[in-house]
Scaffold this motif. Structure first.
Motif, PDB file in Angstrom:
ATOM      1  N   ALA A  72       0.818  -1.224   0.000  1.00 39.22           N
ATOM      2  CA  ALA A  72       0.000   0.000   0.000  1.00 39.22           C
ATOM      3  C   ALA A  72       0.850   1.271   0.000  1.00 39.22           C
ATOM      4  O   ALA A  72       0.626   2.169  -0.823  1.00 39.22           O
ATOM      5  N   PRO A  73       1.847   1.396   0.882  1.00 39.40           N
ATOM      6  CA  PRO A  73       2.632   2.638   0.868  1.00 39.40           C
ATOM      7  C   PRO A  73       3.552   2.763  -0.344  1.00 39.40           C
ATOM      8  O   PRO A  73       3.876   3.876  -0.770  1.00 39.40           O
ATOM      9  N   LYS A 116       1.415   4.225  -3.041  1.00 39.44           N
ATOM     10  CA  LYS A 116       1.206   5.663  -2.787  1.00 39.44           C
ATOM     11  C   LYS A 116       2.438   6.466  -3.158  1.00 39.44           C
ATOM     12  O   LYS A 116       2.345   7.536  -3.780  1.00 39.44           O
ATOM     13  N   GLU A 145       2.656   6.737  -6.899  1.00 38.34           N
ATOM     14  CA  GLU A 145       1.657   7.671  -7.424  1.00 38.34           C
ATOM     15  C   GLU A 145       2.040   9.115  -7.125  1.00 38.34           C
ATOM     16  O   GLU A 145       1.835  10.004  -7.959  1.00 38.34           O
ATOM     17  N   ASP A 146       2.600   9.353  -5.939  1.00 36.60           N
ATOM     18  CA  ASP A 146       3.053  10.706  -5.606  1.00 36.60           C
ATOM     19  C   ASP A 146       4.152  11.157  -6.556  1.00 36.60           C
ATOM     20  O   ASP A 146       4.150  12.310  -7.021  1.00 36.60           O
ATOM     21  N   GLY A 156      -6.811   1.693   0.933  1.00 39.88           N
ATOM     22  CA  GLY A 156      -6.822   2.522  -0.265  1.00 39.88           C
ATOM     23  C   GLY A 156      -6.009   1.948  -1.406  1.00 39.88           C
ATOM     24  O   GLY A 156      -5.493   2.694  -2.254  1.00 39.88           O
ATOM     25  N   THR A 208       2.664   1.787   6.682  1.00 38.59           N
ATOM     26  CA  THR A 208       1.214   1.608   6.703  1.00 38.59           C
ATOM     27  C   THR A 208       0.658   1.830   8.102  1.00 38.59           C
ATOM     28  O   THR A 208      -0.380   2.483   8.282  1.00 38.59           O
ATOM     29  N   SER A 244       8.904   3.604   2.038  1.00 44.18           N
ATOM     30  CA  SER A 244       8.458   3.484   0.642  1.00 44.18           C
ATOM     31  C   SER A 244       9.043   4.580  -0.232  1.00 44.18           C
ATOM     32  O   SER A 244       9.355   4.348  -1.409  1.00 44.18           O
TER      33      SER A 244
END
Length: 364
Positions: free
Chosen positions: A17-18, A21, A24-25, A57, A179, A351
């Motif tokens: 998950a992280p 993210k 995507e960032d 998410g 997370t 991450s």
């Protein structure tokens, strides 16, 4: 530049998950890295899989191999065949695997067979116990990994002992803790909280699923009796793993203070852990979370692949002998449990460090 991110079982979801993210960032800033989320379907029910995607998410997987149940060999074979087919039709530049489940090993093998490099997040951890399927998965995966992302100095040392060059090892920290820290403000009590009249610091949480602890009903019954007696009548919340549930059906005369519940979603489970007097477990990942949350943790195993949780954290190994549990919990009730500290780089930024390293390796 396309990266495959592999997830197959509940422990994987908290680790990817992280990373997603962070990717995507960076993409929003014009980074060249893209990802394709591949769910192998190793854990395929809503309780063990679906709820985690929703709560953390995680986007809907672009690919679901839908492997489902079967023996470990059947699952590994199915994953390799399906993932190989995906890569032959649509190759990626890198296969990023996390943790030590069957999906981790199987996808690493399939990728390397097609000359696609592999990066392993949580590389290098070792229990030394070959009876654990996870230990075999770790060793096989690391033997064919190109780049290693480690959670601790112990893990890095294990890799160097195995002949891995230092420039292929990246000490980045722990994505599980990314997370945990990101979601801690969202922790919420489970549905049964009020009904069972739980109060912070006045109950225990138990998780057991290792074969040595749960596969034989007689030994499992002895352990449950020891837990019931050693916790001095306080409620013991026990989310029951599917593997454990099979043996539990054969156990009679259960302690009255054990509260058996279904596997809990991430936010509810960690609410229970954060507010518990202590956790009794044979899981590895939970020892990391309790260390960061400062919750005493009693591990019913003879070894651990996460020695930092013992050397630096709140975890103690007591073995699989039920008789060893009472002295440990007596120390807890007497207020003599160690305080513990947080290992280096378990700071919520792991991450970001992984993605920065991938940019250097793949794009520059």
């Amino acid at each position: 530049m396309l990266i495959d991110i592999i997830a197959g079982a509940r422990p994987n979801f908290m680790k990817i998950a992280p990373i997603i993210k962070a990717l995507e960032d960076r993409a929003s800033e014009g980074d060249a890295l893209r990802y394709r989320l591949v769910h192998t379907g190793q854990h395929y029910d809503a309780q063990m899989s679906g709820a985690f995607f929703e709560q953390l998410g995680i986007p809907k997987p672009e690919v679901n191999l839908e492997i489902g149940g079967g023996t470990q060999a059947e699952q590994a074979a199915g994953i390799m065949v399906s993932y190989e087919k995906l890569l032959m039709e649509s190759p990626s530049a890198l296969c990023l695997v996390v943790g030590d489940v069957t999906s981790t090993m199987a996808c690493a093998i399939a990728a390397q067979k097609l000359n696609i490099p592999v990066a392993h997040v949580e590389a290098g951890i070792r229990s030394g116990d070959w009876t654990m399927p996870e230990e075999v998965n770790r060793m096989v995966t690391d033997s064919i990994t190109n780049w290693f992302f480690t959670t601790s100095e112990w893990a890095g040392a294990n890799l160097k002992k195995g002949g891995v060059a230092e420039d292929r090892i990246f000490f980045v920290g722990n994505t599980m803790i990314d997370t945990l820290l990101a979601n801690m403000p969202r922790f919420s009590p489970p549905d049964f909280w009020e009904e069972t009249r739980l109060e912070p610091g006045q109950y225990f949480v138990v998780t057991l699923h290792r074969p040595a602890n749960v596969d034989a009903s007689g030994a499992f019954a002895e352990m449950l009796q020891a837990i019931g007696e050693s916790t001095r009548g306080l409620p013991v919340v026990f989310p029951v793993h599917p593997r454990t549930a099979k043996t539990l059906r054969d156990v009679i005369d259960l302690p009255e203070n054990l509260v058996f519940v279904d596997p809990q979603p991430y936010l509810q489970f960690n609410y229970l852990v954060k507010n518990a007097k202590a956790v009794i477990t044979d899981s590895g990942g939970i020892t990391e979370e309790t260390t960061v949350m400062g919750v005493p943790c009693v591990t019913l195993r003879d070894n651990t692949e996460r020695p930092e949780t013992v050397e630096m954290g709140t975890n103690e190994l007591v073995g699989t002998n039920p008789a060893a549990l009472r002295p440990a919990l007596d120390r807890l009730f007497a207020g003599n449990w160690k305080q513990g500290g947080i290992p280096p780089l378990w700071d919520g930024k792991t991450s970001e460090r992984i993605v920065e390293a991938l940019e250097q390796l793949l794009c520059r």
